[in-house]
Design a protein around this motif. Structure first.
Motif, PDB file in Angstrom:
ATOM      1  N   LEU A 222      40.405  30.526  40.810  1.00  0.00           N
ATOM      2  CA  LEU A 222      40.950  31.882  40.754  1.00  0.00           C
ATOM      3  C   LEU A 222      42.386  31.887  40.243  1.00  0.00           C
ATOM      4  CD1 LEU A 222      39.591  33.702  43.939  1.00  0.00           C
ATOM      5  CD2 LEU A 222      39.234  34.348  41.548  1.00  0.00           C
TER       6      LEU A 222
ATOM      7  N   LYS B  41      36.398  34.237  32.849  1.00  0.00           N
ATOM      8  CA  LYS B  41      35.667  34.793  33.993  1.00  0.00           C
ATOM      9  C   LYS B  41      34.189  34.407  33.964  1.00  0.00           C
ATOM     10  CE  LYS B  41      36.727  39.159  33.581  1.00  0.00           C
ATOM     11  NZ  LYS B  41      36.742  40.607  33.938  1.00  0.00           N
ATOM     12  N   GLU B  42      33.620  34.456  32.776  1.00  0.00           N
ATOM     13  CA  GLU B  42      32.190  34.141  32.655  1.00  0.00           C
ATOM     14  C   GLU B  42      31.907  32.669  32.922  1.00  0.00           C
ATOM     15  OE1 GLU B  42      31.254  35.454  28.756  1.00  0.00           O
ATOM     16  OE2 GLU B  42      31.631  37.577  29.203  1.00  0.00           O
TER      17      GLU B  42
ATOM     18  N   GLY C 227      32.713  31.721  36.509  1.00  0.00           N
ATOM     19  CA  GLY C 227      31.871  32.414  37.471  1.00  0.00           C
ATOM     20  C   GLY C 227      32.655  32.914  38.676  1.00  0.00           C
ATOM     21  N   ILE C 228      33.863  33.391  38.417  1.00  0.00           N
ATOM     22  CA  ILE C 228      34.738  33.756  39.534  1.00  0.00           C
ATOM     23  C   ILE C 228      34.312  35.061  40.185  1.00  0.00           C
ATOM     24  CG2 ILE C 228      36.711  32.562  38.528  1.00  0.00           C
ATOM     25  CD1 ILE C 228      37.816  35.317  37.731  1.00  0.00           C
ATOM     26  N   LYS C 229      34.570  35.140  41.472  1.00  0.00           N
ATOM     27  CA  LYS C 229      34.345  36.356  42.241  1.00  0.00           C
ATOM     28  C   LYS C 229      35.641  36.619  43.012  1.00  0.00           C
ATOM     29  CE  LYS C 229      29.365  35.730  42.745  1.00  0.00           C
ATOM     30  NZ  LYS C 229      28.229  35.583  43.714  1.00  0.00           N
ATOM     31  N   GLY C 230      36.366  37.596  42.568  1.00  0.00           N
ATOM     32  CA  GLY C 230      37.659  37.885  43.178  1.00  0.00           C
ATOM     33  C   GLY C 230      38.680  38.206  42.108  1.00  0.00           C
ATOM     34  N   LYS C 231      39.907  38.443  42.554  1.00  0.00           N
ATOM     35  CA  LYS C 231      40.998  38.842  41.663  1.00  0.00           C
ATOM     36  C   LYS C 231      41.832  37.612  41.325  1.00  0.00           C
ATOM     37  CE  LYS C 231      44.719  42.316  41.572  1.00  0.00           C
ATOM     38  NZ  LYS C 231      45.353  43.400  42.373  1.00  0.00           N
TER      39      LYS C 231
ATOM     40  N   GLU D 231      42.887  44.309  38.041  1.00  0.00           N
ATOM     41  CA  GLU D 231      41.882  43.284  37.752  1.00  0.00           C
ATOM     42  C   GLU D 231      42.437  41.874  37.908  1.00  0.00           C
ATOM     43  OE1 GLU D 231      38.621  42.457  34.185  1.00  0.00           O
ATOM     44  OE2 GLU D 231      39.760  44.321  34.217  1.00  0.00           O
TER      45      GLU D 231
END
Length: 428
Positions: free
Chosen positions: A73, A101-102, A105-109, A135
């Motif tokens: 992240l 991001k793709e 595979g991040i989830k979060g800011k 974002e």
């Protein structure tokens, strides 16, 4: 740009799978993280090689190790890497960000750090978009002050806070040397060592690359050429590079002196408007700084000559032309840089009445401190300017010397500059 090549390049700069160089901790790291956590863009600005990239790495390490942020992240993009030369517009920044991001595979800011971002045209639009849509947390760094001026200031109005990184202070210089000074008694016990180290600091300055090197002068000369070539001539699109180089050399050779653009124009045979434009370009690289006069005469303040200082004493000492080594000028330049760290450039003036004082500090429209700098106090005339100021207003008045005996005379405190630079004022 090929996705696989892009991800491999980014992986080389990031903490995703390995530790990056973080060096000796510096005071800026905490401030950068606080700005990011406040939801604002952090502009990390400073002259080339002052340590901005290392501070970015320190901030990321703090986020990962102390704040528990997933390394994936965090994203560091260093635009000095030639492999990223294709990322030259705001549109391509969006492509890079989406690829990151793709693939991650991040989830979060995420926390995004754009290093030497001035190389990318339209970067400010990309940054504003991400901040407005919440974002990402974003920090940008740059070696020219244009990173937080002009159109950038308009686009990011109310959305950014600047953190200016300078070459090392004397305290940081000692940290890099592994010398600890924690109590007043340490200064007494290590007095001889302190004087020797302070002399080295004046002569070779505080660029992190230089401090522990055994080829100090070679590094300083190369660094100066890089600043002039890339952050002045290239950044400003200068055609008459020889004239620009002559002007820059004049400034770093005349630290502590009053400067008149008209006299400089005549002396160097450069048109006045060209001197003014070139000077602006040199200032934008943060190589030099000017101090305006504070005077009882309004006309003197408006038309008065500015005094010039270098961003680092080592640059002036090694690069500047000199008939003999002027340690007094280096000492004055060092004091200016320390005052700038403490109060910001907007609070610093020099006093010019019947007599002159090297520096006065103005806070809330009031003079609060006055400083005269001299290598050694062997002439009572050095005190005349301070006494003139004191007759007008009671302020904290100091004479800073290299190593004179500390004492007080007529309300003026005489201090060793190296002790003052470490925060000691004789009252401990």
């Amino acid at each position: 740009m090929d996705r696989e090549k892009l991800v491999q390049t980014l992986a080389d700069w990031n903490f995703w799978y390995r530790q990056q160089f973080t060096g000796v901790p510096r005071e800026y790291t905490e401030e950068v993280v606080k700005v990011l956590e406040g939801g604002l863009v952090c502009d990390i600005i400073g002259v080339k090689r002052s340590g901005k990239s290392t501070i970015i790495n320190q901030a990321v390490r703090k986020l990962v190790e102390e704040k528990g942020v997933d390394p994936l992240l965090t994203l560091i993009v260093n635009f000095e890497d030639p492999r990223l030369s294709e990322i030259d517009s705001g549109e391509k920044l969006f492509e890079l960000f989406n690829t990151y991001k793709e693939e991650a595979g991040i989830k979060g800011k995420p926390y995004v750090f754009l290093d030497e971002v001035q190389r990318v045209k339209g970067w400010e639009g990309f940054v504003r978009s991400l901040i407005d849509r919440k974002e990402a947390f974003i920090a940008v760094s740059g070696s020219t002050s244009r990173v937080n001026k002009g159109r950038v200031k308009e686009v990011l109005a109310g959305r950014h806070v600047s953190v200016e990184v300078t070459p090392l202070s004397f305290k940081e210089f000692l940290d890099f040397k592994g010398v600890k000074v924690e109590r007043p008694i340490d200064l007494l016990a290590k007095g001889s060592e302190m004087r020797s180290l302070f002399s080295e600091y004046l002569k070779y300055g505080g660029f992190p690359l230089v401090v522990n090197s055994n080829i100090k002068e070679s590094i300083i000369l190369q660094l100066y050429d890089d600043i002039i070539s890339k952050d002045v001539i290239e950044d400003c699109g200068i055609v008459k590079a020889d004239k620009l180089r002559a002007l820059a050399l004049f400034y770093v050779s005349n630290i502590g002196n009053r400067i008149s653009f008209r006299r400089v124009s005549r002396s160097l045979q450069i048109p006045l408007r060209t001197v003014e434009r070139f000077t602006s370009c040199i200032e934008n690289s943060m190589l030099i700084h000017f101090v305006k006069p504070l005077s009882p005469s309004l006309s003197e303040m408006v038309r008065g000559e500015r005094k010039v200082y270098s961003v680092d004493t080592g640059l002036s000492n090694v690069v500047g032309y000199r008939l003999n080594q002027n340690l007094g000028s280096l000492l004055e330049n060092m004091v200016y840089l320390e005052l700038k760290r403490r109060y910001g450039s907007g609070s610093i003036y020099y006093y010019r009445g019947k007599n002159e004082v090297d520096f006065v500090i103005v806070r809330d429209n009031e003079v609060t401190e006055a400083y005269q700098v001299t290598y050694t106090l062997n002439d009572e005339r050095e005190l005349k300017g301070l006494k003139e100021v004191l007759r007008k207003k009671k302020v904290d008045a100091y004479v800073l010397t290299f190593d004179d005996k500390e004492r007080e005379e007529d309300g003026v405190r005489v201090l060793k500059a190296w002790r003052w630079a470490l925060g000691y004022t004789g009252n401990e």
